[in-house]
Design a protein around this motif. Structure first.
Motif, short mmCIF file in Angstrom:
data_model
loop_
_atom_site.label_atom_id
_atom_site.label_comp_id
_atom_site.label_asym_id
_atom_site.label_seq_id
_atom_site.Cartn_x
_atom_site.Cartn_y
_atom_site.Cartn_z
N ARG A 1 -2.50 11.65 2.70
CA ARG A 1 -1.06 11.93 2.55
C ARG A 1 -0.43 12.41 3.85
NH1 ARG A 1 -1.51 15.33 -1.14
NH2 ARG A 1 -1.16 13.94 -2.91
N ALA A 2 -1.14 13.24 4.60
CA ALA A 2 -0.57 13.81 5.83
C ALA A 2 -0.30 12.77 6.91
CB ALA A 2 -1.51 14.88 6.37
N TRP A 3 -0.95 11.61 6.79
CA TRP A 3 -0.79 10.57 7.80
C TRP A 3 0.27 9.54 7.44
CZ3 TRP A 3 -3.39 10.87 12.38
CH2 TRP A 3 -4.44 11.78 12.43
N ARG A 4 0.88 9.67 6.28
CA ARG A 4 1.80 8.65 5.80
C ARG A 4 2.99 8.44 6.74
NH1 ARG A 4 1.89 10.25 -0.67
NH2 ARG A 4 -0.24 9.49 -1.13
N TRP A 5 3.73 9.50 7.00
CA TRP A 5 4.92 9.37 7.84
C TRP A 5 4.58 9.05 9.29
CZ3 TRP A 5 9.25 8.24 5.76
CH2 TRP A 5 9.57 8.70 4.47
N PRO A 6 3.54 9.68 9.88
CA PRO A 6 3.20 9.30 11.26
C PRO A 6 2.83 7.82 11.40
CG PRO A 6 2.24 11.42 10.75
CD PRO A 6 2.80 10.89 9.47
N LEU A 7 2.04 7.28 10.46
CA LEU A 7 1.67 5.87 10.55
C LEU A 7 2.86 4.95 10.30
CD1 LEU A 7 -1.79 6.00 8.76
CD2 LEU A 7 -1.38 5.41 11.16
N LEU A 8 3.70 5.33 9.34
CA LEU A 8 4.91 4.55 9.10
C LEU A 8 5.81 4.58 10.33
CD1 LEU A 8 6.66 2.89 7.18
CD2 LEU A 8 7.62 5.05 6.32
N TYR A 9 5.83 5.73 10.99
CA TYR A 9 6.62 5.85 12.22
C TYR A 9 6.17 4.83 13.27
CZ TYR A 9 7.67 7.31 16.91
OH TYR A 9 8.05 7.29 18.23
N VAL A 10 4.86 4.72 13.49
CA VAL A 10 4.36 3.79 14.50
C VAL A 10 4.74 2.35 14.16
CG1 VAL A 10 2.26 2.77 15.49
CG2 VAL A 10 2.45 5.24 15.25
N VAL A 11 4.55 1.96 12.91
CA VAL A 11 4.88 0.59 12.50
C VAL A 11 6.36 0.30 12.74
CG1 VAL A 11 5.02 -0.97 10.53
CG2 VAL A 11 3.01 0.50 10.80
N LEU A 12 7.22 1.23 12.34
CA LEU A 12 8.66 1.03 12.51
C LEU A 12 9.06 1.04 13.98
CD1 LEU A 12 10.12 3.20 9.61
CD2 LEU A 12 9.94 0.71 9.72
N ALA A 13 8.47 1.94 14.77
CA ALA A 13 8.83 2.05 16.18
C ALA A 13 8.46 0.79 16.95
CB ALA A 13 8.15 3.27 16.80
N ALA B 1 -2.20 -0.88 12.21
CA ALA B 1 -1.38 0.29 11.88
C ALA B 1 -0.73 0.13 10.51
CB ALA B 1 -0.31 0.50 12.95
N LEU B 2 -0.29 -1.09 10.21
CA LEU B 2 0.34 -1.35 8.91
C LEU B 2 -0.66 -1.19 7.77
CD1 LEU B 2 2.89 -2.28 7.43
CD2 LEU B 2 2.16 -4.64 7.79
N LEU B 3 -1.89 -1.70 7.95
CA LEU B 3 -2.92 -1.55 6.92
C LEU B 3 -3.28 -0.08 6.72
CD1 LEU B 3 -5.26 -4.56 7.82
CD2 LEU B 3 -3.68 -4.37 5.89
N ALA B 4 -3.38 0.66 7.82
CA ALA B 4 -3.67 2.09 7.71
C ALA B 4 -2.54 2.82 7.00
CB ALA B 4 -3.89 2.68 9.10
N CYS B 5 -1.31 2.37 7.25
CA CYS B 5 -0.16 2.98 6.59
C CYS B 5 -0.20 2.73 5.08
CB CYS B 5 1.12 2.42 7.19
SG CYS B 5 2.64 3.15 6.54
N PHE B 6 -0.50 1.49 4.69
CA PHE B 6 -0.62 1.17 3.26
C PHE B 6 -1.72 2.02 2.62
CE2 PHE B 6 1.38 -3.17 3.94
CZ PHE B 6 2.51 -2.86 3.22
N HIS B 7 -2.83 2.16 3.32
CA HIS B 7 -3.94 2.95 2.80
C HIS B 7 -3.52 4.41 2.61
CE1 HIS B 7 -8.16 3.98 2.11
NE2 HIS B 7 -7.97 5.02 2.89
N ALA B 8 -2.78 4.94 3.56
CA ALA B 8 -2.36 6.34 3.48
C ALA B 8 -1.42 6.57 2.30
CB ALA B 8 -1.68 6.75 4.79
N TRP B 9 -0.54 5.61 2.03
CA TRP B 9 0.41 5.78 0.94
C TRP B 9 -0.24 5.57 -0.43
CZ3 TRP B 9 5.34 7.61 1.01
CH2 TRP B 9 5.90 7.83 2.27
N ARG B 10 -1.44 4.99 -0.45
CA ARG B 10 -2.12 4.76 -1.72
C ARG B 10 -3.15 5.83 -2.05
NH1 ARG B 10 -4.53 -1.09 -2.28
NH2 ARG B 10 -4.96 -0.19 -4.34
N HIS B 11 -3.55 6.62 -1.05
CA HIS B 11 -4.61 7.60 -1.27
C HIS B 11 -4.12 9.00 -0.89
CE1 HIS B 11 -6.75 3.75 -0.95
NE2 HIS B 11 -7.65 4.30 -1.75
N ALA B 12 -4.27 9.91 -1.82
CA ALA B 12 -3.77 11.27 -1.62
C ALA B 12 -4.43 11.97 -0.44
CB ALA B 12 -3.97 12.09 -2.89
#
Length: 245
Positions: free
Chosen positions: A103-115, A89-100
């Motif tokens: 973009r739509a998946w950035r906050w949802p993936l960050l949410y999972v990592v933090l939760a 999930a963390l790797l997918a989050c990094f990928h989402a924040w680096r690729h436009a």
């Protein structure tokens, strides 16, 4: 039919506001149910009754305490499985924040990592503050200590306990956050996400009960803690990531 872009799925899933009925169903009712079940387990003796049955079935000793299935496969293996899923999930989050395009998946993936991280972290913090013993520590189950309730005064000369809530179960129950992740990206998936977290937590928790490491109430409050953390972060995620209308 053309597939619906991920950005559209995410954008269309955000409510304009969180209704009171949502908080009633997801916060108030679960807490009321948890308090009632907790009373039956911790005050009315349900914890001890259930532990007595397991202890009796194992021949009046925790024969599965060091068994390969409970200790290595489920306890250690479960930790690694949860850690691996978190890393993905963390790797997918990094990928989402680096690729436009993601973009739509950035906050949802960050949410999972933090939760997942905060859910397990809060449980660990509570374990260090509550000072409750595991069943295997108690004289009733072959240990050396008398049972001391959650709100009872612990004797000054008694070693501290670190068994409430259940730490290992949090590696599974933290994934109830997938329910809210699905609400962020595709609400139809929410029950599948919830099932993943509940099943993982139940398996991890029951294995620890078989080892004599926890009472059922310990697992219950791990679930409540992880659910409450996940809900709170979900509300934050809605606030910071809801598209402008």
């Amino acid at each position: 039919m053309r597939p619906v872009p991920a950005a559209t799925l995410v954008a269309n899933s955000f409510p304009r506001a969180v209704p009171t009925t949502f908080l009633t169903r997801h916060l108030l009712l679960p807490w009321i149910a948890a308090l009632l079940v907790s009373w039956a387990l911790m005050t009315a003796g349900g914890d001890q009754w259930l532990a007595d049955q397991l202890y009796r079935l194992e021949g009046h000793r925790w024969v599965l305490q060091n068994a390969w299935v409970t200790t290595h496969l489920i306890h250690k293996g479960g930790k690694w499985l949860s850690a691996f899923a978190t890393l993905l999930a963390l790797l997918a989050c990094f990928h989402a924040w680096r690729h436009a395009r993601w973009r739509a998946w950035r906050w949802p993936l960050l949410y999972v990592v933090l939760a997942v991280g905060l859910g397990t972290g809060v449980v660990s913090l509570l374990k260090s503050l509550t000072h409750m013993d595991c069943p295997w520590d108690l004289t009733r189950y072959g240990g050396l200590r008398e049972y001391v309730g959650l709100f009872a005064t612990r004797p000054a000369d008694m070693p501290r306990g670190r068994c409430f809530p259940a730490g290992h179960a949090s590696a599974g129950y933290a994934w109830v956050s997938l329910y809210f992740f699905a609400l962020l990206v595709r609400p139809a998936w929410r029950w599948r996400g919830l099932a993943v977290g509940l099943l993982a937590g139940a398996v991890f928790g029951f294995a620890q009960q078989l080892r004599g490491a926890h009472f059922l109430s310990h697992d219950l409050w791990t679930l409540v803690t992880c659910w409450t953390v996940a809900l709170g972060l979900y509300l934050v995620a809605l606030a910071v990531s809801r598209p402008a209308h």
